[in-house]
Design a protein around this motif. Sequence first.
Motif, PDB file in Angstrom:
ATOM      1  N   ASN A 193       0.827  -1.196   0.000  1.00 49.16           N
ATOM      2  CA  ASN A 193       0.000   0.000   0.000  1.00 49.16           C
ATOM      3  C   ASN A 193       0.868   1.256   0.000  1.00 49.16           C
ATOM      4  O   ASN A 193       0.489   2.278   0.576  1.00 49.16           O
ATOM      5  CB  ASN A 193      -0.925  -0.004   1.233  1.00 49.16           C
ATOM      6  N   VAL A 194       2.025   1.190  -0.631  1.00 48.94           N
ATOM      7  CA  VAL A 194       2.932   2.339  -0.673  1.00 48.94           C
ATOM      8  C   VAL A 194       2.248   3.504  -1.376  1.00 48.94           C
ATOM      9  O   VAL A 194       1.789   3.368  -2.511  1.00 48.94           O
ATOM     10  CB  VAL A 194       4.246   1.982  -1.400  1.00 48.94           C
ATOM     11  N   ARG A 195       2.182   4.654  -0.718  1.00 47.55           N
ATOM     12  CA  ARG A 195       1.476   5.815  -1.280  1.00 47.55           C
ATOM     13  C   ARG A 195       2.227   6.419  -2.445  1.00 47.55           C
ATOM     14  O   ARG A 195       1.639   6.896  -3.405  1.00 47.55           O
ATOM     15  CB  ARG A 195       1.267   6.887  -0.208  1.00 47.55           C
ATOM     16  N   GLY A 196       3.531   6.426  -2.369  1.00 46.90           N
ATOM     17  CA  GLY A 196       4.328   6.990  -3.444  1.00 46.90           C
ATOM     18  C   GLY A 196       5.702   7.398  -2.965  1.00 46.90           C
ATOM     19  O   GLY A 196       5.813   8.162  -2.000  1.00 46.90           O
ATOM     20  N   GLU A 197       6.737   6.879  -3.592  1.00 40.61           N
ATOM     21  CA  GLU A 197       8.104   7.237  -3.237  1.00 40.61           C
ATOM     22  C   GLU A 197       8.925   7.375  -4.517  1.00 40.61           C
ATOM     23  O   GLU A 197       8.848   6.516  -5.402  1.00 40.61           O
ATOM     24  CB  GLU A 197       8.729   6.184  -2.325  1.00 40.61           C
ATOM     25  N   HIS A 198       9.685   8.467  -4.599  1.00 37.51           N
ATOM     26  CA  HIS A 198      10.523   8.724  -5.766  1.00 37.51           C
ATOM     27  C   HIS A 198      11.923   9.090  -5.308  1.00 37.51           C
ATOM     28  O   HIS A 198      12.092   9.931  -4.419  1.00 37.51           O
ATOM     29  CB  HIS A 198       9.935   9.862  -6.612  1.00 37.51           C
ATOM     30  N   GLU A 199      12.901   8.444  -5.901  1.00 36.35           N
ATOM     31  CA  GLU A 199      14.300   8.690  -5.548  1.00 36.35           C
ATOM     32  C   GLU A 199      15.103   8.937  -6.819  1.00 36.35           C
ATOM     33  O   GLU A 199      15.037   8.160  -7.776  1.00 36.35           O
ATOM     34  CB  GLU A 199      14.893   7.496  -4.805  1.00 36.35           C
ATOM     35  N   VAL A 200      15.857  10.031  -6.821  1.00 36.94           N
ATOM     36  CA  VAL A 200      16.786  10.341  -7.909  1.00 36.94           C
ATOM     37  C   VAL A 200      18.193  10.268  -7.333  1.00 36.94           C
ATOM     38  O   VAL A 200      18.510  10.939  -6.349  1.00 36.94           O
ATOM     39  CB  VAL A 200      16.521  11.736  -8.504  1.00 36.94           C
ATOM     40  N   LEU A 201      19.035   9.442  -7.943  1.00 42.55           N
ATOM     41  CA  LEU A 201      20.409   9.235  -7.484  1.00 42.55           C
ATOM     42  C   LEU A 201      21.372   9.788  -8.530  1.00 42.55           C
ATOM     43  O   LEU A 201      21.257   9.466  -9.717  1.00 42.55           O
ATOM     44  CB  LEU A 201      20.650   7.750  -7.254  1.00 42.55           C
ATOM     45  N   LEU A 202      22.295  10.641  -8.081  1.00 43.37           N
ATOM     46  CA  LEU A 202      23.357  11.159  -8.947  1.00 43.37           C
ATOM     47  C   LEU A 202      24.687  10.708  -8.356  1.00 43.37           C
ATOM     48  O   LEU A 202      24.934  10.916  -7.156  1.00 43.37           O
ATOM     49  CB  LEU A 202      23.315  12.688  -9.027  1.00 43.37           C
ATOM     50  N   ALA A 203      25.537  10.090  -9.177  1.00 43.00           N
ATOM     51  CA  ALA A 203      26.778   9.521  -8.639  1.00 43.00           C
ATOM     52  C   ALA A 203      27.937   9.684  -9.623  1.00 43.00           C
ATOM     53  O   ALA A 203      27.790   9.461 -10.820  1.00 43.00           O
ATOM     54  CB  ALA A 203      26.583   8.042  -8.319  1.00 43.00           C
TER      55      ALA A 203
END
Length: 246
Positions: A193-203
């Motif tokens: 039931n994850v509502r919403g998660e966004h991850e941007v990774l810069l490496a």
Amino acid sequence: MNLLVIGATGRTGSEIVAEASGRGHDVTGVATSSDTIEDVRVYPDDELPELLADADVAIDFTVPSASHEYAALAAEAGVPYVVGTTGFDEDGLDALRAASESTPVLKASNFARGVQALLRVVEAGAEALPDYDIELTETHHNGKRDAPSGTAKTLLDVIDSAREDALDRVHGREGEHEREDSEVGVHVRRAGNVRGEHEVLLADNDEVLTLTHRAESRRVFAAGAVDAAEWLLGREAGWYDFEDVL
């Protein structure tokens, strides 16, 4: 304000009904069948033309196949229209833009204020670190249909606008795949039931920058949608987004 919520019995629609009612607005619901939620009457969607006659603003959280048709009805009635539906193809978006020629239409992939801040920060990061690898991961509940999410696509568009050349979008990886400098990895997860998660990774350069937004409740999207409806009331016909509200 007389607010018409289309998709009122859905996950986010029911939260919008509660949020708008809590602010003192007169709320009418529309869904594929009649019902009653939060002491608000919900009418079947075939009654939408008559209901629009009494509405000040409409909010739509349904599905693309129906949403652009609802928008056309709102345009015909001259009712400002807030659209939170995601997953449109180009024809669907063209239909929404056509509606905006007759009535104000506000389309957003995400109504969380924190996501709007994330978009700004991601753009700044992509500009400041032009040679860094970028990967995007998004997670939603197991009932979400479109993948990647509308918010993920918006983040990718922002990254493209910040880079000199648009990046090739690689959706997951399998087998032997040597990463190219010209690509951005896009990873989609659907669970629980994850509502919403966004991850941007810069490496690169022996360092990692991670930018993340996580919604703890769907109420955050509902609050933003009602903010948008309040702001849209009285605007001229045209195309708007949530950034305009903020």
